[in-house]
Design a protein around this motif. Structure first.
Motif, PDB file in Angstrom:
ATOM      1  N   ILE A  48       0.839  -1.201   0.000  1.00  0.00           N
ATOM      2  CA  ILE A  48       0.000   0.000   0.000  1.00  0.00           C
ATOM      3  C   ILE A  48       0.875   1.253   0.000  1.00  0.00           C
ATOM      4  O   ILE A  48       0.595   2.218  -0.704  1.00  0.00           O
ATOM      5  CB  ILE A  48      -0.968  -0.009   1.196  1.00  0.00           C
ATOM      6  N   ILE A  54      -2.817  -0.436  -7.351  1.00  0.00           N
ATOM      7  CA  ILE A  54      -3.118  -1.611  -6.533  1.00  0.00           C
ATOM      8  C   ILE A  54      -4.251  -2.373  -7.198  1.00  0.00           C
ATOM      9  O   ILE A  54      -5.290  -1.787  -7.521  1.00  0.00           O
ATOM     10  CB  ILE A  54      -3.537  -1.200  -5.106  1.00  0.00           C
ATOM     11  N   VAL A  71      -6.167   3.813   0.959  1.00  0.00           N
ATOM     12  CA  VAL A  71      -5.901   3.644  -0.476  1.00  0.00           C
ATOM     13  C   VAL A  71      -6.669   4.650  -1.334  1.00  0.00           C
ATOM     14  O   VAL A  71      -6.651   4.563  -2.549  1.00  0.00           O
ATOM     15  CB  VAL A  71      -6.207   2.191  -0.932  1.00  0.00           C
TER      16      VAL A  71
END
Length: 86
Positions: A48, A54, A71
């Motif tokens: 992260i 991601i 995120v």
């Protein structure tokens, strides 16, 4: 699935993108990934912190525990809907 996994891994390798692979239920990468110079095993937190993009493919408890706000400023492809801010 292994064939899809292998195909995606092969494409990433050819493009030479740096990959941080996270799988909380194993202690090392499978051979299809460990043999690729551009792929590294990482923890959830490290991935992260370091990743520009991601891709969340599974809903393991470790991923469910991530606060979606962590995120929010990342480019995220969340196939499980775990990190939607409600």
């Amino acid at each position: 699935s292994p064939p899809l996994y292998s195909s995606a891994a092969s494409d990433v390798y050819k493009r030479q993108w740096q990959v941080l692979a996270v799988e909380p239920n194993v202690t090392e990468l499978p051979p299809v990934l460990s043999n690729m110079r551009n792929t590294t095993y990482a923890t959830v937190d490290a991935a992260i912190e370091e990743a520009d993009v991601i891709v969340l493919l599974v809903d393991h408890k470790e991923f469910k525990a991530v606060d979606p706000h962590r995120v929010a400023d990342k480019n995220v492809i969340d196939t499980k809907g775990l990190w939607r801010i409600k």
